[in-house]
Design a protein around this motif. Structure first.
Motif, PDB file in Angstrom:
ATOM      1  N   VAL A 131      26.771  38.079  34.560  1.00 55.54           N
ATOM      2  CA  VAL A 131      28.171  37.939  34.992  1.00 55.54           C
ATOM      3  C   VAL A 131      28.797  38.761  33.876  1.00 55.54           C
ATOM      4  O   VAL A 131      29.130  38.330  32.781  1.00 55.54           O
ATOM      5  N   ARG A 138      32.190  29.935  35.769  1.00 56.54           N
ATOM      6  CA  ARG A 138      31.641  30.955  36.292  1.00 56.54           C
ATOM      7  C   ARG A 138      30.095  30.594  36.763  1.00 56.54           C
ATOM      8  O   ARG A 138      29.180  31.177  37.481  1.00 56.54           O
ATOM      9  N   GLN A 157      28.425  30.608  40.198  1.00 56.19           N
ATOM     10  CA  GLN A 157      27.771  31.620  40.964  1.00 56.19           C
ATOM     11  C   GLN A 157      26.431  31.566  41.269  1.00 56.19           C
ATOM     12  O   GLN A 157      25.912  32.021  42.123  1.00 56.19           O
TER      13      GLN A 157
END
Length: 445
Positions: free
Chosen positions: A177, A343, A346
């Motif tokens: 990412v 994050r 995700q």
């Protein structure tokens, strides 16, 4: 000046061309090893998976064969797909290596743009509760049963007892990412804990981490959940010399700088929050007040300096205890660690999408090698969908969703990763614009 929206034919051409470009290097390599008809079968199978696979329909070869050719010639399509999966002239490693190289290219681009990429790790299970005859099945803790037994507001008496064990495979995923960009699928691994193919969980994880450390060095920040916490994994991280952020269970012991060993929650008990700010919670889609603090700590399994970053999420929510080897001596550095770990959601969405939209738990292939090939072909389809979240495709993507999958609900329209809607829209778009790009709708088997 506002540009006009692309036509339907232009949309179809753009997304078909994107799919051709995504698969072209892989198909070129396969063409050196396989009959050209089987190579076309693989490309067309990816397109069929993008259009027609859902949890209710599953990954049945007979249905896939009907979509590859036509319903009246379904046996021919099934035979061709079976020949592709059974062929000994190629292996699932070819698909795994292609996904890895694709992620490497994206990573190089992020590094050139001076973005700090993240490597998000997580574990899941591939459940097959209705079968014990498939080759290589092991025992896994059912994630679905665990989810159903969770206590919810208003329902206080779920079934208790030990975890529910079902036949299945262990599953490891790795996403890359970048800052503000869509994720890229780097690796998918399946392994079993029984039989001739049995492997130890840590051996699989260690080998993938070693590959990451060799290829990426310290250019990537690795994100781990609580399942990786503990001395064995810290020892491997120390040998690999990688940057990491790890969710640390609050009862696991750490040492302060005076050498006192205490559970993580006791080390920060009574310490004031260093800084508070309002943060948008992307999972719950609401703003909330969060606080953060950090203290330097030690662990006997990791020789270098460590920091324990604590994100206090408000009343009724357990704090995040994040162990990292990143310097976190300022509020800005602390928030950077917290946002990096945030994050990690995700990859949770990747598990959900793979198990529901792409039906990755449904294959009924007996052979281990054939099953891995099919699962990695599905992974290719998922990797392609992620590539459609490229900001450069925003105009085409918005037009696609508006015309072929309109939604009036604000939550659907504002979703930052509308993969579910993109799949539906691609299905309608390609149905309206002709045969598949590799032209497999023929009578020949």
């Amino acid at each position: 000046m506002q540009t006009s929206a692309p036509s339907t034919s232009a949309l179809a051409h753009t997304f078909r061309e994107r799919l051709e470009g995504f698969l072209a290097p892989l198909l070129a390599r396969l063409d050196e090893q396989l009959d050209s008809r089987l190579v076309r079968t693989l490309g067309a199978t990816v397109e069929v998976l993008l259009q027609n696979r859902y949890r209710s329909t599953g990954l049945l070869l007979s249905e896939l064969g009907a979509f590859l050719t036509s319903p009246e010639h379904a046996p021919a399509g099934t035979k061709r797909l079976s020949n592709l999966l059974r062929s000994k002239r190629w292996s699932a490693d070819l698909l795994s290596e292609y996904l890895w190289q694709h992620a490497q290219q994206q990573l190089s681009d992020w590094i050139c743009r001076q973005r700090d990429p993240l490597a998000i790790w997580d574990e899941s299970v591939w459940e097959k509760p209705e079968s014990i005859a498939l080759e290589g099945l092991g025992s896994v803790v059912s994630a679905k049963a665990k989810r159903l037994k969770r206590i919810r507001q208003g329902y206080y008496n779920p079934p208790g007892g030990p975890p529910v064990i079902v036949p299945g495979l262990n599953w490891l995923g790795l996403l890359l990412v970048g800052v503000g960009g869509p994720p890229v699928l780097a690796a998918m691994r399946w392994w079993t804990n029984r039989g001739e193919r049995a492997e130890e969980k840590r051996d699989v994880e260690f080998s993938l981490l070693e590959k990451c450390a060799t290829a990426w060095g310290r250019a990537v920040l690795h994100i781990f959940d609580r399942g990786f916490a503990g001395a064995p994994w810290l020892e491997v991280l120390a040998r690999s010399d990688v940057r990491f952020v790890m969710r640390w269970p609050k009862r696991y012991v750490l040492q302060d700088l005076l050498g006192r060993a205490r559970p993580a929650w006791m080390l920060v008990k009574g310490k004031k929050t260093r800084q508070s700010r309002t943060v948008f919670d992307a999972r719950n889609r609401q703003w909330s007040l969060r606080g953060v603090l950090a203290i330097p700590v030690r662990h006997w399994a990791y020789p270098g300096p460590l920091w324990l970053v604590v994100s206090r999420r408000g009343k009724g929510h357990e704090p995040w205890y994040l162990l990292t080897n990143e310097l976190a001596d300022t509020p800005a550095a602390m928030w950077k660690v917290v946002f990096a770990y945030a994050r990690r959601w995700q990859i949770e969405m990747a598990w959900r999408f793979g198990k529901t939209e792409l039906a990755m738990q449904s294959p009924r292939l007996w052979s281990w090698d054939n099953r891995l090939k099919l699962l990695l072909i599905v992974s290719l389809a998922y990797a392609f969908l992620l590539s459609l979240l490229d900001p450069l495709l925003k105009q085409f993507r918005d037009t696609l969703l508006q015309r072929f999958c309109p939604r009036t609900g604000k939550r659907s329209r504002d979703s930052p990763t509308p993969l579910y809607r993109i799949r539906i829209a691609l299905d309608y778009l390609w149905l309206c614009t002709g045969p598949p790009f590799l032209g497999l709708r023929e009578n020949s088997g």
